[in-house]
Design a protein around this motif. Structure first.
Motif, PDB file in Angstrom:
ATOM      1  N   GLY A   1       6.715   1.295 -42.170  1.00  0.00           N
ATOM      2  CA  GLY A   1       8.009   1.971 -42.259  1.00  0.00           C
ATOM      3  C   GLY A   1       8.905   1.423 -43.353  1.00  0.00           C
ATOM      4  N   ALA A   2       8.602   0.249 -43.879  1.00  0.00           N
ATOM      5  CA  ALA A   2       9.496  -0.327 -44.885  1.00  0.00           C
ATOM      6  C   ALA A   2       8.748  -1.113 -45.963  1.00  0.00           C
TER       7      ALA A   2
ATOM      8  N   MET B   1       8.177   1.117 -30.107  1.00  0.00           N
ATOM      9  CA  MET B   1       7.803  -0.258 -30.418  1.00  0.00           C
ATOM     10  C   MET B   1       9.048  -1.137 -30.330  1.00  0.00           C
TER      11      MET B   1
ATOM     12  N   GLY C   1       5.001  -1.860 -37.598  1.00  0.00           N
ATOM     13  CA  GLY C   1       6.006  -0.825 -37.862  1.00  0.00           C
ATOM     14  C   GLY C   1       6.819  -1.161 -39.104  1.00  0.00           C
ATOM     15  N   HIS C   2       7.157  -2.427 -39.252  1.00  0.00           N
ATOM     16  CA  HIS C   2       7.911  -2.839 -40.445  1.00  0.00           C
ATOM     17  C   HIS C   2       7.069  -2.667 -41.706  1.00  0.00           C
TER      18      HIS C   2
ATOM     19  N   MET D   1      16.834  -5.967 -43.977  1.00  0.00           N
ATOM     20  CA  MET D   1      16.166  -6.095 -42.696  1.00  0.00           C
ATOM     21  C   MET D   1      16.843  -7.209 -41.901  1.00  0.00           C
TER      22      MET D   1
ATOM     23  N   HIS E   1       6.504  -6.670 -37.485  1.00  0.00           N
ATOM     24  CA  HIS E   1       5.270  -6.091 -36.952  1.00  0.00           C
ATOM     25  C   HIS E   1       4.769  -4.952 -37.836  1.00  0.00           C
TER      26      HIS E   1
ATOM     27  N   ALA F   1       6.492   8.639 -40.159  1.00  0.00           N
ATOM     28  CA  ALA F   1       7.014   8.781 -38.795  1.00  0.00           C
ATOM     29  C   ALA F   1       6.930   7.425 -38.095  1.00  0.00           C
ATOM     30  N   ARG F   2       7.781   7.197 -37.149  1.00  0.00           N
ATOM     31  CA  ARG F   2       7.775   5.881 -36.479  1.00  0.00           C
ATOM     32  C   ARG F   2       6.447   5.599 -35.794  1.00  0.00           C
ATOM     33  N   LEU F   3       5.963   4.419 -35.968  1.00  0.00           N
ATOM     34  CA  LEU F   3       4.717   3.994 -35.340  1.00  0.00           C
ATOM     35  C   LEU F   3       5.029   3.628 -33.889  1.00  0.00           C
TER      36      LEU F   3
END
Ligand code: AMP
Length: 325
Positions: free
Chosen positions: A14-15, A190, A10-11, A1, A8, A180-182
């Motif tokens: 998503g990860a 984002m 999303g991280h 990263m 945030h 899926a991407r937030l």
């Protein structure tokens, strides 16, 4: 990263959540890609180190365990640069030029001059990053799959030139993260520059304020008008973070009928989000309460990573026959 700013939600989805789970099954290496941050942020590096420590406090808050996984900083393992250099000798430039993200990101980040060698070559640096540890899998989203394809081609070509009896470098496979991407709070992508993210380090009040200002269904000007759930970021966030499925289904049904106001839907989202973030806040505060602890974790992790990296480079130098005794 890449340590380019605060982490945030999303991280998290998503990860980091996935990274934490993988620790049960695999020997994991997670690193702060500070050199990668330079590929696009070279003009202003003032916050790089601060971001690195801050992000890793979030990693630990999200459940990454420095006892079980190796958490390190890329530039503290300078062998990554050496492997990158040796790989670069055998990689035709068109291989890098045709990576889809190369064109896309240059267009998207048009305010930056990305016609640099560093930016073109960053998927090759990624190849060095994963090949260094003989990584069999790399947890990535769909957008990174072409990078891993490139990595496998590069490793294959390098092995073709230099491999003798023993295998030299390992071809890495993607371990797809399917989330899926937030979207951002305003339903746009984002992004730091849009200020539309809830950061993992936001306090409860900041989360409340951000949620209450969230974008919903723009056509629904009154609470008694039926609203649209699909593609509505408030409901996407409920789906992602509210584990009370019954409550979410009830809210969706009433929203569709025009029987619930945005305020109630948002208030319940605030509760759900703070429920997810509160234990993380506590873990974050615990690790930050010990001065220098995050730094110590990263220095220890980097020393551990470096032992592996040194062995790999011994093998690589031997194979390329640039080894002096
Ligand atoms: P970035 O900081 O944008 O380079 O993102 C690093 C990684 O975090 C990405 O490869 C994704 O796995 C994850 N990520 C970042 N933003 C989001 C998002 N909005 N939704 C889902 N995953 C995300």
């Amino acid at each position: 990263m890449r340590p380019t700013g605060k982490l945030h939600l999303g991280h998290l989805v998503g990860a980091l959540e996935n990274w934490a789970t993988l620790q049960d099954q695999y020997e994991c290496f997670y690193f702060v890609a500070d050199w990668h941050a330079l590929t696009s942020e070279y003009a202003d590096t003032t916050a790089l180190v601060e971001n690195s420590y801050d992000n890793v406090a979030d990693w630990i808050a999200a459940g990454l365990d420095p006892e079980r996984s190796t958490l390190f900083i890329q530039s503290l393992v300078p062998e990554h640069a050496e492997l990158f250099l040796l790989l670069s000798m055998v990689v035709p430039i068109p291989w890098l030029e045709r990576v889809p993200t190369y064109k896309e990101q240059r267009e998207q980040l048009s305010e930056k001059d990305l016609s640099t060698l560093g930016f073109l070559a960053y998927p090759l640096l990624q190849t060095a990053d994963v090949a260094m540890y003989d990584a069999t899998f790399v947890p990535v989203g769909e957008d990174q799959v072409p990078h891993l394809e490139l990595s496998r081609e590069v490793v294959r070509r390098f092995n073709n030139f230099y491999q003798q009896a023993v295998p030299l470098l390992t071809e890495p496979q993607p371990l797809l993260t399917t989330f899926a991407r937030l979207p951002g709070l305003d339903n746009r992508k984002m992004s730091k520059s849009y200020r539309n993210a809830i950061d993992l380090s936001d306090d409860a009040e900041a989360v409340r304020k951000k949620v209450m200002s969230m974008y919903t269904d723009p056509k629904r000007i009154r609470a008694d008008i039926p609203g649209t759930v699909e593609g509505n970021p408030v409901f996407l966030y409920h789906d992602a973070f509210n584990s009370n499925v019954e409550e979410v289904e009830d809210l969706k049904a009433r929203y569709r009928q025009g029987k619930v106001g945005d305020v109630e839907v948002k208030k319940k989202l605030v509760v759900a989000l703070n429920g997810v973030l509160e234990p993380m806040r506590q873990r974050r505060a615990e690790v930050l309460a010990k001065p220098g602890r995050v730094r110590e974790i990263l220095f220890e992790g980097s020393a551990r990573a470096r032992l592996v990296a040194r062995e790999t480079m011994e093998r690589v130098r031997e194979a390329v026959r640039v080894r002096y005794r």
